[in-house]
Design a protein around this motif. Sequence first.
Motif, short mmCIF file in Angstrom:
data_model
loop_
_atom_site.label_atom_id
_atom_site.label_comp_id
_atom_site.label_asym_id
_atom_site.label_seq_id
_atom_site.Cartn_x
_atom_site.Cartn_y
_atom_site.Cartn_z
N THR A 108 21.31 1.72 -83.87
CA THR A 108 22.25 2.35 -82.94
C THR A 108 22.08 1.71 -81.57
N THR A 109 23.19 1.26 -81.03
CA THR A 109 23.16 0.59 -79.73
C THR A 109 24.06 1.34 -78.75
N TYR A 110 23.55 1.49 -77.53
CA TYR A 110 24.28 2.18 -76.47
C TYR A 110 24.58 1.16 -75.37
N VAL A 111 25.84 1.09 -74.99
CA VAL A 111 26.28 0.10 -74.00
C VAL A 111 26.84 0.81 -72.77
N ALA A 112 26.30 0.47 -71.59
CA ALA A 112 26.89 0.91 -70.33
C ALA A 112 28.00 -0.06 -69.98
N CYS A 113 29.22 0.43 -70.04
CA CYS A 113 30.40 -0.42 -69.92
C CYS A 113 31.04 -0.24 -68.55
N SER A 114 31.09 -1.31 -67.76
CA SER A 114 31.73 -1.23 -66.45
C SER A 114 33.24 -1.14 -66.58
N SER A 115 33.79 -1.84 -67.58
CA SER A 115 35.24 -1.79 -67.78
C SER A 115 35.54 -2.16 -69.22
N ASP A 116 36.11 -1.21 -69.98
CA ASP A 116 36.47 -1.50 -71.36
C ASP A 116 37.90 -2.03 -71.43
#
Length: 658
Positions: A532-540
């Motif tokens: 399981t990977t968690y991504v902090a996304c600045s802009s999707d």
Amino acid sequence: MKWLRTVVSLWFGMSILAGTAAAQTLHPVDAGGGALSSPAVHGAYLYVGTGATINVWDMSDPAEPAYVGRTGASPAPGPISSLAVVGDYLYAAWSSMGMAAGITIYSLADPAHPVGAAEYDDYVDSAFFGPVGLVASGALLYLGDAQNGLFVLDTSNPTAPSVIGQASDIYAFDAMAINGTQLLTSGSSFLGGRLVYAIDVSDPTMPSVEGSAELDGGSVLRAVLTDGYAIGVGNDLLVYDTHDGANITQVYATAIEQATGAIRLGDVLYLVGDSGIQVWDFATPTAPSLIRTVAAPTFAPDQTAVTPFGPLVLTHTDRAVLLGTTDPLQPTLAAQFDVPVGVSAHAAGFDGTHAYFAEEGYGLGVADATTLAPVGRYDADLPPYLAARDMEDISVDGGRAYLAAWGYGVLIADLTNPAAPVELGRFEFPFASAIEAHGDRVYVASTTNGGIFKVLDVSNPASPQELGSILTSQTYDLTVRGNHAFLVDGANFGDGGLRIVDISNPSAPTVVGQEQSCPFASGVFVSDDGNTTYVACSSDTTFASALQVIDTTDKTQPLLLGSLALPGLPPNLTDYNDAHSVVVVGDTAYVGNEYGLDEVDVSNPAAPTWMARHDTGYVVRKVELAPDGRVFAFSSVGGVHVFAPERGDAIFADGFDG
């Protein structure tokens, strides 16, 4: 302004209420570090703002300054820009990215331990505000607001000041000084130059601008205000006579070795720069002359001040330098002491007893893991300019610290003696920005001008060897689980999003999977099993800032399970908020973003639920997890904010860490 502060307070109050379905899991326990304020003095005590906290030193023996502690358990709502003492109260001007601002008022009944007594934000009704400078004269406090002008406050009631005068046509307040009935202020102009204003305050209820001047040329980096003269320093030394405020006149100019601070002691002028102290004869201000340059540890000076204990220099490298002036023409190093946590710590690594901070201006800062009191430091031997010494990331493994130095590459330090880390080796890799070490392997990536991911062999730390590499786009963060590295990239130089790299053959790392629903990804956290990977996304792809949860069980086919757009800031920025970093503990993700640290319930990966926000007063670029469960939020000029699990622990309850 009061109405806006109320809205902001209600918003963050609502963030707690919003967590009732899944109660928040953290509470703040400490804060420290951050941008340096101008200092203040009360009796034998020296006060310096760093970020949102006040640091206190007992200067009874100036040769042996004793650190007392900081207001870490009760930080100001935003980074502190300036301090002033009136009677037994300390006033701290702060601003939170223009969203909220005010003055925190501390009681100095016990001068060693300032205690918050009141918040004051009623001096102006404005949608934009920015208190920058403070200077006291008797019971009057002069407040400079870069958006709204000058305000004169009566502090007869110390915890409830009142405005008795104002001038709305001045906006330069980086420096302020008062001499008799003349107030001088200085700051940047809208065109980038330096301005000086002379203000008549003979009647404080009606301050009036006598005159102003723009310091000549773009070579002046800062202006220092003294009795009758404004002194511009940078690549030139400029002297302006301000005795006649209506006719501020340049009386001297010459090129100098660069200096970014100045201290005047009567007929002697000290110019402070990276190479030390330039001693000038200032007996004739129209014709000062350089006497000598004295070596001193003053690289990257941020603040300079005259104090009762001697001239003080506060540097961007976490050093406070006190000069001895028994013979003013031959200044000596009277004392040197460290600013705890650091002026600009970017990231941290931990072991059982110490925290290791990647510091912007010099290398590695070592602190006690519990109190964050300084223990030691490693000053990297790098070129004397800040860009070359910018430590972007750190990994601690096997008794070593591995630093990603943006201007150089990888630095390796031995932590056997935390009080005096020793460099073991280095590997040149310009623009290094993210790093992780496991045993004899170091994984490092760059961001600037297109990314590169490298695998290094550090079995001989004195001579690291590159084993393999691949081109990426802009790798902002990475982590390693087993035989795979998980990278997150921006899309300015190629494919953004999550990139999974097979590193089982370190000489030939290979991208085996990508998930590109977030073209501008900033932070990554991966479960221990790598699934399981968690991504902090600045802009999707919808231009939203979000926390993404991705199934990476099949490394070749990562699958987006769920996404949560982080809330912005009412009333006008509800759709604006960039996610920068993430760590996960159990079913809770802690996401660093534009407004603080958010808690997100990820127990249902398909439907993450926002729980609460912890306001830090500034952007949180990096989030780190300590072995004891504390969460460290790195907010640049706002300092480092530390949170502990709600179960609490008595050892973290005291914000003063003596």
